[in-house]
Design a protein around this motif. Structure first.
Motif, mmCIF file in Angstrom:
data_model
loop_
_atom_site.group_PDB
_atom_site.id
_atom_site.type_symbol
_atom_site.label_atom_id
_atom_site.label_comp_id
_atom_site.label_asym_id
_atom_site.label_seq_id
_atom_site.Cartn_x
_atom_site.Cartn_y
_atom_site.Cartn_z
ATOM 1 N N ASP A 101 33.106 50.921 25.855
ATOM 2 C CA ASP A 101 33.380 50.734 24.426
ATOM 3 C C ASP A 101 34.267 49.528 24.151
ATOM 4 O OD1 ASP A 101 31.863 52.994 23.822
ATOM 5 O OD2 ASP A 101 33.599 54.310 24.049
ATOM 6 N N LEU A 102 34.615 48.803 25.213
ATOM 7 C CA LEU A 102 35.466 47.612 25.128
ATOM 8 C C LEU A 102 36.879 47.925 24.648
ATOM 9 C CD1 LEU A 102 32.913 45.007 23.743
ATOM 10 C CD2 LEU A 102 33.586 45.397 26.107
ATOM 11 N N ASN A 103 37.390 49.106 24.978
ATOM 12 C CA ASN A 103 38.769 49.462 24.676
ATOM 13 C C ASN A 103 39.665 48.996 25.814
ATOM 14 O OD1 ASN A 103 38.209 50.871 22.226
ATOM 15 N ND2 ASN A 103 37.456 52.574 23.438
ATOM 16 N N TYR A 104 40.847 48.497 25.476
ATOM 17 C CA TYR A 104 41.815 48.058 26.472
ATOM 18 C C TYR A 104 42.180 49.232 27.371
ATOM 19 C CZ TYR A 104 46.213 46.524 28.499
ATOM 20 O OH TYR A 104 47.227 46.210 29.375
ATOM 21 N N LEU A 105 42.151 49.015 28.710
ATOM 22 C CA LEU A 105 42.535 50.055 29.656
ATOM 23 C C LEU A 105 43.891 49.767 30.281
ATOM 24 C CD1 LEU A 105 39.189 50.756 31.546
ATOM 25 C CD2 LEU A 105 40.266 52.122 29.753
ATOM 26 N N SER A 106 44.029 48.582 30.874
ATOM 27 C CA SER A 106 45.296 48.258 31.529
ATOM 28 C C SER A 106 45.241 46.823 32.036
ATOM 29 C CB SER A 106 45.566 49.208 32.701
ATOM 30 O OG SER A 106 44.677 48.939 33.768
ATOM 31 N N GLU A 107 46.266 46.442 32.753
ATOM 32 C CA GLU A 107 46.317 45.144 33.416
ATOM 33 C C GLU A 107 47.059 45.318 34.725
ATOM 34 O OE1 GLU A 107 49.853 42.869 31.255
ATOM 35 O OE2 GLU A 107 48.390 43.716 29.859
ATOM 36 N N PHE A 108 46.932 44.341 35.603
ATOM 37 C CA PHE A 108 47.647 44.413 36.869
ATOM 38 C C PHE A 108 48.038 43.012 37.272
ATOM 39 C CE2 PHE A 108 43.158 44.144 37.841
ATOM 40 C CZ PHE A 108 43.060 43.291 38.919
ATOM 41 N N GLY A 109 48.975 42.918 38.197
ATOM 42 C CA GLY A 109 49.466 41.616 38.631
ATOM 43 C C GLY A 109 50.716 41.254 37.862
ATOM 44 N N GLY A 110 50.702 40.085 37.275
ATOM 45 C CA GLY A 110 51.857 39.579 36.547
ATOM 46 C C GLY A 110 52.331 38.281 37.169
ATOM 47 N N GLU A 111 53.123 37.534 36.419
ATOM 48 C CA GLU A 111 53.582 36.238 36.900
ATOM 49 C C GLU A 111 54.666 36.395 37.956
ATOM 50 O OE1 GLU A 111 55.328 31.988 35.305
ATOM 51 O OE2 GLU A 111 54.714 33.509 33.866
ATOM 52 N N GLY A 112 54.553 35.594 39.018
ATOM 53 C CA GLY A 112 55.560 35.613 40.067
ATOM 54 C C GLY A 112 54.976 35.252 41.415
ATOM 55 N N THR A 113 55.806 35.346 42.431
ATOM 56 C CA THR A 113 55.391 35.000 43.796
ATOM 57 C C THR A 113 55.383 36.207 44.727
ATOM 58 O OG1 THR A 113 57.657 34.421 44.396
ATOM 59 C CG2 THR A 113 56.241 32.634 43.581
ATOM 60 N N GLY A 114 55.698 37.371 44.211
ATOM 61 C CA GLY A 114 55.731 38.575 45.032
ATOM 62 C C GLY A 114 54.341 39.130 45.291
ATOM 63 N N PRO A 115 54.259 40.135 46.143
ATOM 64 C CA PRO A 115 52.969 40.767 46.425
ATOM 65 C C PRO A 115 52.303 41.273 45.142
ATOM 66 C CG PRO A 115 54.644 41.546 47.956
ATOM 67 C CD PRO A 115 55.352 40.746 46.905
ATOM 68 N N GLY A 116 51.041 40.881 44.950
ATOM 69 C CA GLY A 116 50.292 41.312 43.780
ATOM 70 C C GLY A 116 50.594 40.532 42.515
ATOM 71 N N GLN A 117 51.427 39.498 42.606
ATOM 72 C CA GLN A 117 51.731 38.654 41.451
ATOM 73 C C GLN A 117 51.013 37.315 41.589
ATOM 74 O OE1 GLN A 117 56.062 38.654 41.710
ATOM 75 N NE2 GLN A 117 56.128 40.148 40.031
ATOM 76 N N PHE A 118 51.020 36.541 40.500
ATOM 77 C CA PHE A 118 50.268 35.288 40.458
ATOM 78 C C PHE A 118 51.099 34.158 39.883
ATOM 79 C CE2 PHE A 118 47.488 38.879 39.354
ATOM 80 C CZ PHE A 118 46.691 38.908 40.477
ATOM 81 N N LYS A 119 50.856 32.953 40.412
ATOM 82 C CA LYS A 119 51.407 31.739 39.811
ATOM 83 C C LYS A 119 50.367 31.093 38.901
ATOM 84 C CE LYS A 119 54.471 29.427 41.357
ATOM 85 N NZ LYS A 119 55.650 29.090 40.646
ATOM 86 N N GLY A 120 49.102 31.266 39.216
ATOM 87 C CA GLY A 120 48.033 30.680 38.407
ATOM 88 C C GLY A 120 46.679 31.232 38.822
ATOM 89 N N ILE A 121 46.320 32.385 38.296
ATOM 90 C CA ILE A 121 45.045 32.995 38.682
ATOM 91 C C ILE A 121 43.899 32.117 38.192
ATOM 92 C CG2 ILE A 121 44.836 34.509 36.672
ATOM 93 C CD1 ILE A 121 43.900 36.625 38.826
ATOM 94 N N HIS A 122 42.934 31.878 39.084
ATOM 95 C CA HIS A 122 41.859 30.937 38.775
ATOM 96 C C HIS A 122 40.472 31.527 38.931
ATOM 97 C CE1 HIS A 122 39.619 27.036 39.162
ATOM 98 N NE2 HIS A 122 40.446 26.745 38.192
ATOM 99 N N ALA A 123 40.327 32.561 39.759
ATOM 100 C CA ALA A 123 39.007 33.173 39.956
ATOM 101 C C ALA A 123 39.186 34.589 40.497
ATOM 102 C CB ALA A 123 38.170 32.347 40.934
ATOM 103 N N LEU A 124 38.173 35.409 40.252
ATOM 104 C CA LEU A 124 38.128 36.769 40.786
ATOM 105 C C LEU A 124 36.849 36.960 41.565
ATOM 106 C CD1 LEU A 124 39.215 38.916 37.714
ATOM 107 C CD2 LEU A 124 40.559 38.473 39.774
ATOM 108 N N GLY A 125 36.925 37.700 42.649
ATOM 109 C CA GLY A 125 35.748 38.108 43.408
ATOM 110 C C GLY A 125 35.759 39.614 43.537
ATOM 111 N N ILE A 126 34.635 40.242 43.268
ATOM 112 C CA ILE A 126 34.507 41.690 43.371
ATOM 113 C C ILE A 126 33.636 41.983 44.577
ATOM 114 C CG2 ILE A 126 33.802 43.785 42.162
ATOM 115 C CD1 ILE A 126 36.037 42.120 40.757
ATOM 116 N N GLY A 127 34.055 42.955 45.403
ATOM 117 C CA GLY A 127 33.307 43.235 46.616
ATOM 118 C C GLY A 127 33.073 44.709 46.839
#
Length: 155
Positions: free
Chosen positions: A1-27
């Motif tokens: 239904d295209l309702n917002y569910l959640s988000e993950f990650g966040g800005e930073g250098t720690g585990p699971g954080q990002f400085k500049g997310i550029h692509a996603l791969g699903i496996g």
């Protein structure tokens, strides 16, 4: 239904954080590979039974400026800018193979900014610096273990 569910990650250098997310791969197996271009790494996540939560699994470093990612049934391929190359990894982040990419024209790249593979095994790469895309068809005698396979699609 295209309702917002959640988000993950966040800005930073720690585990699971990002400085500049550029692509996603699903496996397969619920894996999500988040390519952090500015951070020079890939953060690996796993889906959970709760669609609003992701589990952080691992961080793979050693990239200079990773640009794009393909995840297929057996492994992961990443384009990186230092040196200009395709990098092949297994699902634990171990290096399997590297292809260096020529810079000289007519078939060279300044950067392989995006790439994909079609059902016949042809590789398509986009270079936003030269402002063009190219198609490469595998030679008949190419080793299939060294070819990039099509992106994984959920059954």
């Amino acid at each position: 239904d295209l309702n917002y569910l959640s988000e993950f990650g966040g800005e930073g250098t720690g585990p699971g954080q990002f400085k500049g997310i550029h692509a996603l791969g699903i496996g397969p197996g619920g894996r999500i590979f988040a390519l952090d271009r500015t951070g020079g790494r890939i953060n690996v996540f796993h889906t959970t039974d709760d669609p609003t939560k992701m589990e952080f699994v691992d961080e793979w470093g050693g990239f200079t400026l990773p640009l794009d990612i393909i995840v297929n049934e057996d492994d992961v391929w990443v384009t990186d800018l230092g040196p200009l190359r395709f990098v092949n990894l297994d699902f634990e982040g171990n290096y399997k193979y590297t292809w260096l990419v020529p810079r000289d024209l007519p078939d060279g790249y300044i950067e392989v900014h995006t790439f994909t593979v079609d059902q016949e095994g042809s590789l398509y790469g986009g270079d936003n610096q030269y402002g063009r895309s190219q198609k490469f068809v595998p030679k008949a005698d190419a080793n299939p273990e060294l070819l990039i396979q099509r992106p994984w699609v959920a059954p």
